[in-house]
Write a protein that holds these residues in place. Structure first.
Motif, PDB file in Angstrom:
ATOM      1  N   LEU A   1      34.638  38.889  29.797  1.00 50.58           N
ATOM      2  CA  LEU A   1      34.281  40.300  29.973  1.00 50.58           C
ATOM      3  C   LEU A   1      33.000  40.449  30.786  1.00 50.58           C
ATOM      4  CD1 LEU A   1      35.096  41.570  26.381  1.00 50.58           C
ATOM      5  CD2 LEU A   1      36.358  42.112  28.479  1.00 50.58           C
ATOM      6  N   THR A   2      32.048  39.583  30.530  1.00 50.61           N
ATOM      7  CA  THR A   2      30.797  39.614  31.294  1.00 50.61           C
ATOM      8  C   THR A   2      31.070  39.359  32.767  1.00 50.61           C
ATOM      9  OG1 THR A   2      29.526  38.893  29.372  1.00 50.61           O
ATOM     10  CG2 THR A   2      28.514  38.571  31.534  1.00 50.61           C
ATOM     11  N   GLU A   3      31.854  38.331  33.055  1.00 47.29           N
ATOM     12  CA  GLU A   3      32.179  38.015  34.448  1.00 47.29           C
ATOM     13  C   GLU A   3      32.940  39.154  35.122  1.00 47.29           C
ATOM     14  OE1 GLU A   3      30.912  35.520  36.189  1.00 47.29           O
ATOM     15  OE2 GLU A   3      29.854  35.074  34.316  1.00 47.29           O
ATOM     16  N   ALA A   4      33.841  39.787  34.384  1.00 45.72           N
ATOM     17  CA  ALA A   4      34.600  40.911  34.946  1.00 45.72           C
ATOM     18  C   ALA A   4      33.675  42.073  35.292  1.00 45.72           C
ATOM     19  CB  ALA A   4      35.675  41.364  33.961  1.00 45.72           C
ATOM     20  N   ALA A   5      32.703  42.345  34.438  1.00 47.36           N
ATOM     21  CA  ALA A   5      31.762  43.438  34.715  1.00 47.36           C
ATOM     22  C   ALA A   5      30.878  43.114  35.910  1.00 47.36           C
ATOM     23  CB  ALA A   5      30.909  43.730  33.483  1.00 47.36           C
ATOM     24  N   VAL A   6      30.444  41.876  36.013  1.00 49.48           N
ATOM     25  CA  VAL A   6      29.644  41.464  37.167  1.00 49.48           C
ATOM     26  C   VAL A   6      30.444  41.689  38.446  1.00 49.48           C
ATOM     27  CG1 VAL A   6      28.649  39.463  38.370  1.00 49.48           C
ATOM     28  CG2 VAL A   6      28.192  39.809  35.932  1.00 49.48           C
ATOM     29  N   ALA A   7      31.698  41.265  38.451  1.00 51.91           N
ATOM     30  CA  ALA A   7      32.542  41.392  39.642  1.00 51.91           C
ATOM     31  C   ALA A   7      32.921  42.837  39.940  1.00 51.91           C
ATOM     32  CB  ALA A   7      33.804  40.544  39.472  1.00 51.91           C
ATOM     33  N   ALA A   8      33.217  43.617  38.908  1.00 51.96           N
ATOM     34  CA  ALA A   8      33.736  44.964  39.115  1.00 51.96           C
ATOM     35  C   ALA A   8      32.663  45.981  39.485  1.00 51.96           C
ATOM     36  CB  ALA A   8      34.471  45.443  37.862  1.00 51.96           C
ATOM     37  N   VAL A   9      31.496  45.873  38.879  1.00 56.20           N
ATOM     38  CA  VAL A   9      30.478  46.904  39.114  1.00 56.20           C
ATOM     39  C   VAL A   9      29.172  46.337  39.646  1.00 56.20           C
ATOM     40  CG1 VAL A   9      31.458  48.485  37.415  1.00 56.20           C
ATOM     41  CG2 VAL A   9      29.679  46.893  36.706  1.00 56.20           C
ATOM     42  N   ASP A  10      29.178  45.062  39.992  1.00 55.97           N
ATOM     43  CA  ASP A  10      28.006  44.403  40.577  1.00 55.97           C
ATOM     44  C   ASP A  10      26.771  44.562  39.693  1.00 55.97           C
ATOM     45  OD1 ASP A  10      26.844  42.822  42.540  1.00 55.97           O
ATOM     46  OD2 ASP A  10      26.098  44.554  43.660  1.00 55.97           O
TER      47      ASP A  10
END
Length: 69
Positions: free
Chosen positions: A24-33
């Motif tokens: 989830l952390t990685e997805a947030a980093v990728a999705a919303v920078d």
């Protein structure tokens, strides 16, 4: 600061929960920078008797008797 809240039925291993937090952390980093250190993840585990869809609990779906009789 993104806050990701997830509610799931209890029963997963600590490793699975930790992997979920990382994913989830990685997805947030990728999705919303968002910067990784600004991301918050909260996992809430609930008993299978407290989680239902269509008026059927997960426990009942797994074979537990309906306590209403």
């Amino acid at each position: 600061m993104p806050l990701i809240e997830v509610t799931l039925v209890e029963g997963r291993s600590p490793q699975q929960l930790r992997n979920l937090i990382s994913g989830l952390t990685e997805a947030a980093v990728a999705a919303v920078d968002a910067p990784r250190e600004a991301i918050r993840v909260v996992l809430r585990e609930v008993p299978s008797t407290h989680f239902a869809a269509g008026d059927v609990t997960i426990a009942e779906r797994l074979g537990a008797p309906d306590p209403r009789g």
